[in-house]
Structure formats: C-alpha cells, structure tokens
Design a protein around this motif. Sequence first.
Motif, PDB file in Angstrom:
ATOM      1  N   ALA A  79      -2.293   2.846  -4.350  1.00  0.00           N
ATOM      2  CA  ALA A  79      -2.653   3.590  -5.334  1.00  0.00           C
ATOM      3  C   ALA A  79      -1.481   4.434  -5.961  1.00  0.00           C
ATOM      4  N   ARG A  80      -1.714   4.921  -7.189  1.00  0.00           N
ATOM      5  CA  ARG A  80      -0.923   5.612  -7.831  1.00  0.00           C
ATOM      6  C   ARG A  80      -0.525   6.973  -7.235  1.00  0.00           C
ATOM      7  N   GLY A  81      -1.562   7.446  -6.701  1.00  0.00           N
ATOM      8  CA  GLY A  81      -1.414   8.975  -5.959  1.00  0.00           C
ATOM      9  C   GLY A  81      -2.826   9.476  -5.826  1.00  0.00           C
ATOM     10  N   TYR A  82      -2.647  10.887  -5.678  1.00  0.00           N
ATOM     11  CA  TYR A  82      -3.719  11.907  -5.454  1.00  0.00           C
ATOM     12  C   TYR A  82      -4.103  12.523  -6.607  1.00  0.00           C
ATOM     13  N   PRO A  86      -0.023  16.785  -7.379  1.00  0.00           N
ATOM     14  CA  PRO A  86       1.189  16.181  -7.337  1.00  0.00           C
ATOM     15  C   PRO A  86       2.255  16.382  -6.203  1.00  0.00           C
ATOM     16  N   GLU A  87       2.229  17.392  -5.417  1.00  0.00           N
ATOM     17  CA  GLU A  87       2.958  17.706  -4.274  1.00  0.00           C
ATOM     18  C   GLU A  87       2.697  16.706  -3.222  1.00  0.00           C
ATOM     19  N   LEU A  88       1.502  16.646  -2.907  1.00  0.00           N
ATOM     20  CA  LEU A  88       1.078  15.677  -1.974  1.00  0.00           C
ATOM     21  C   LEU A  88       1.472  13.865  -2.349  1.00  0.00           C
ATOM     22  N   VAL A  94       6.370   7.162  -2.011  1.00  0.00           N
ATOM     23  CA  VAL A  94       7.871   7.283  -2.217  1.00  0.00           C
ATOM     24  C   VAL A  94       8.280   5.875  -2.621  1.00  0.00           C
ATOM     25  N   ALA A  95       9.421   6.139  -3.073  1.00  0.00           N
ATOM     26  CA  ALA A  95      10.260   4.757  -3.644  1.00  0.00           C
ATOM     27  C   ALA A  95      10.350   3.720  -2.464  1.00  0.00           C
TER      28      ALA A  95
END
Length: 151
Positions: A79-82, A86-88, A94-95
Amino acid sequence: VKNFRRLLGGGGSKLHNLYGPTEATVDVTYYDCSEGEVRAAVPIGKPIDNTRIYIVNKERRIQPLGVAGELCIAGAGVARGYLNKPELTAEKFVADPYHPGERMYMTGDLARWLPDGNIEYLGRMDHQVKIRGYRIELGEIEAQLLKMDGV
C-alpha cells in the motif's frame, strides 16, 4: 491440518494457509497444507508472485536462514501508506534497501526462513494485535482493566 485431512482430505479438498496484512493487499504468502508432512507449526509459506519478503535484523540487513527477524513485504501489492497518518506511514513504509526507488512495509511480525524456502511465523515483535484491521495495544487494555475495582 490433521483433522482436516482426516475429515476432508480424501475428497479432493485442499487446505491453504495464507498470510498477509491489509497494508499489502491482504495475502502475500501461500502454503498448501493438503500435501506433505504434517508439521508442528504450519508455515505461512512462500511469497506469491510480484511480492518480495525480507526477514531483517534491526539494521534492516537480511537474516540468514533459520534466524528470526522482522518480516518485511515489498513489491507490487504494498500500500501507499495510512490515510491521514503521515508519521505512522513514514515509520512503517520505508525505502526498500534492495530495490532502489521502491518501498517495503515493516510488519512488526517476527519470522524466519525455513530450509525448504517456506517462512515460519513466530509472533509479534511488539504487544499489538489486530482485530478487524484495527491495531490494538494490549497495554492500553491492561491499563484500563487495572483501573477497575476488583481487578
């Protein structure tokens, strides 16, 4: 697995163990429990197509065969993230040090590679559980319970 094979194994039924967090399109590993030896602990299997699994130490270096570390997921399904976190997102997505320009998801799950190429899930590295996709800190539940009379 033994009960499944005893009850349904002869009729052509198959039993598969799938592993994967929601952060990586749900299923990222696959293990066919229907055939082969019955193991004490059922592996979570091998990565599915277009998925890379790393088991890394605290420095994000790949662990040798049989050595436990954090299970990380990379590839097309990550996924792209939460949403609105943004902090989580920065902490967990991570890269990918092994594929420049791509990302990997740090699951917080403890696992190790088995000699046959399957992965054995060993548990969580923290005190979190997930219920219906929501992260629950067991310490928060414990703190609330300790506030109750008689506990």
